[in-house]
Design an enzyme around this catalytic site. Structure first.
Site, PDB file in Angstrom:
ATOM      1  N   CYS A 100      -3.760   5.433  -2.765  1.00  0.00           N
ATOM      2  CA  CYS A 100      -4.952   6.288  -2.696  1.00  0.00           C
ATOM      3  C   CYS A 100      -4.756   7.501  -3.606  1.00  0.00           C
ATOM      4  O   CYS A 100      -5.263   8.585  -3.338  1.00  0.00           O
ATOM      5  CB  CYS A 100      -5.260   6.698  -1.265  1.00  0.00           C
ATOM      6  SG  CYS A 100      -3.973   7.636  -0.439  1.00  0.00           S
ATOM      7  N   ASP A 156       0.876  -1.177   0.000  1.00  0.00           N
ATOM      8  CA  ASP A 156       0.000   0.000   0.000  1.00  0.00           C
ATOM      9  C   ASP A 156       0.908   1.219   0.000  1.00  0.00           C
ATOM     10  O   ASP A 156       1.206   1.796   1.046  1.00  0.00           O
ATOM     11  CB  ASP A 156      -0.903  -0.037   1.229  1.00  0.00           C
ATOM     12  CG  ASP A 156      -1.966   1.032   1.201  1.00  0.00           C
ATOM     13  OD1 ASP A 156      -2.331   1.477   0.099  1.00  0.00           O
ATOM     14  OD2 ASP A 156      -2.431   1.446   2.278  1.00  0.00           O
TER      15      ASP A 156
END
Length: 526
Positions: free
Chosen positions: A418, A356
């Protein structure tokens, strides 16, 4: 990179707080360099006008910490709706406050965005697997992974009759890595609050070079217990590993907030009846015909692009190990994992890895709009300077490469950010897949999982693919790197670009009513 637990679209509340952006935020307030960044990456600025997104929570699956949506609704005073198909996730009003509820204080709920949960489901975590979470802080995904392991028949707490014993039936583990000690402390706190620390360990380290393999001593402990549970305690002291196992079984961990005396729990699920969610994200075996066809198609396309060219070898062969290394002290680990010998061999690579990656966070509306109050100068320094963007791209490549290195052959790597920018998403994945030259292949993801509308993925930059393959490129008058091949190479390039675009997932506030999020699932072939 996942946002903090309380940073999930609480825009209404943020906008009403002192010093926060007004509710009538205008796109005219965005700095010119950020608008240029959005245009270059084909991101619709209208995303930042969305202020009515819901927020999401995940209910703790531990039977001792369970809570019904109805009870949570009573505590919050706002509507709580289960998300169809995504077990344990609920949708709340975007202004709902979690921290003051008893459910939050008791560890019965996780503040976690829906897209982050989908990233974990993309790993398809199975019983007994060992998972690595690179850039794990602040810990929502880490806790969800630990919960999936813990509640798949791995840990049984049996303290009835005044006993005080933790029994390990099957052992899967999750290892979290982050460079920030402050954020790792948050991870540790979350693991404890949700009582998930027995199968988790944390390391403060640079994710681009982290090389501690999955726990090995736990295999010996598991074998002894599975072979003869009643005799495990009696014979555990015969060797050092057994002694560690005995202490872990008989005692609470020093940092464990475990169950109180007199409680008895069998934390398990019926593994024979997979949920709809896990079926949608299930991964076929390495030997399956569909996996073989994807591998063959990827290899043939890259081979076509390289026709007539003799350049550098693949980016990395994926089988290197660092040999004997000095033992790394964990930031946190329960006793059963703390004294692991940290063997560095192919046999102890991870089954699944999630990367991530650190990014510009431009997919998080709340994160971007905070800079209206904080000042856009700090936004430029942290994210928009060209030096920062270039170094961020190098970091993301390094994180993905290292994740691949410590994954076993046949294992799965999930890459997520993100960000909505092509440069941090499709370009990174295309660079990696091209550079691996058949050693890694993209695995399909369900485009319409859970009935959520996905955004359209972008076509990766041709020059990025060419550079990964070592093909010659030129720089035009505008300073842009360009590549041009033969007609057949052009056709192969288009096919490869289409393949990247079709195999990845994107979510954004306009299309999906979630935060901006990108996801790719990669299989390590060799």
């Amino acid at each position: 990179m996942e946002s903090d637990e309380e940073d999930n679209y609480n825009l209404g509340a943020q906008q009403q707080s002192a010093g926060e952006p007004s509710k009538t935020f205008s796109l005219d307030n965005l700095p010119a360099e950020f608008v240029a960044f959005l245009a270059k990456n084909e991101i619709d600025p209208a995303i930042y006008t969305v202020t009515d997104l819901p927020r999401y929570v995940r209910l703790n699956p531990d039977p001792h910490l369970t809570i019904t949506p109805e009870e949570l609704e009573r505590q919050l005073g706002t509507k709580v709706e289960p998300v169809p198909g995504l077990e344990a996730f609920c949708r709340l009003d975007g202004q709902a406050k979690l921290r003051n509820t008893q459910a939050y204080k008791d560890g019965r709920i996780f503040g976690m965005d829906l897209s982050s949960g989908i990233a974990v489901y993309a790993l398809d975590v199975q019983p007994g697997e060992h998972v690595l979470d690179i850039c794990c802080a602040p810990g929502a995904k880490l806790c969800m992974i630990a919960g999936l392991l813990t509640n798949s028949g791995h840990v049984r707490s049996d303290r009835s009759g005044g006993g005080n014993q933790l029994q390990m039936d099957i052992t899967g583990t999750v290892t979290g890595v982050d460079i920030s000690p402050h954020r790792l402390s948050t991870c540790r706190s979350l693991l404890k609050r949700h009582r998930l620390q027995q199968c988790a360990r944390l390391f403060q380290a640079d994710g681009t070079i982290f090389s501690v393999m999955r726990p090995s001593a736990i295999d010996t402990i598991r074998a002894r217990i599975m072979a003869n549970p009643s005799e495990a305690k009696k014979t555990a002291a015969n060797n050092q590993v057994g002694s560690q196992g005995k202490r872990a079984l008989e005692d609470d961990d020093d940092d464990n907030d475990g169950y109180g005396r007199g409680e008895s729990s069998q934390m398990s699920v019926n593994c024979g009846q997979e949920s709809t969610t896990r079926q949608q994200f299930h991964i076929n075996s390495l030997e399956s015909e569909s996996t073989f066809k994807r591998h063959r198609a990827t290899f043939d396309t890259l081979k076509g692009l390289l026709t007539g060219f003799t350049g550098t070898s693949a980016l990395f062969n994926g089988t290197e190990t660092n040999g004997v290394q000095e033992k790394v002290v964990p930031f946190f680990a329960p006793k059963i994992l703390r004294n692991d010998p940290q063997l560095h061999t192919e046999a102890y690579k991870y089954d699944k890895v999630i990367v991530d990656a650190e990014c510009t966070h431009d997919g998080s509306i709340a994160h971007i709009l905070k800079y209206e109050a904080w000042g856009w100068d700090s936004f430029h320094k942290n994210f928009m300077s060209q030096d920062r963007l270039d170094s961020l791209s190098d970091l993301q490549r390094g994180l993905l490469m290292n994740g691949f290195r410590v994954t076993k052959a046949g294992g799965i790597i999930v890459y997520s950010t993100c960000s909505l920018s092509r440069a941090q998403n499709e370009d990174i994945v295309a660079w990696f897949i091209a550079g691996m030259r058949g050693r890694a292949v993209l695995e399909p993801l369900p485009k319409h999982a859970l009935g959520i509308q996905t955004a359209i993925c972008k076509r990766p930059c041709r020059s990025i693919v060419a550079s990964a393959l070592g093909l010659p490129t030129v720089t035009d008058a505008n300073g842009e790197v360009q590549w041009q091949g033969t007609p057949q190479q052009e056709a192969d390039m288009e096919q490869f670009q289409n393949h990247i675009q079709e195999m990845c997932l994107r979510y954004d506030p306009l299309a999906s009513k979630t935060s901006g999020f990108f996801l790719a699932r990669i299989r390590k072939i060799a």
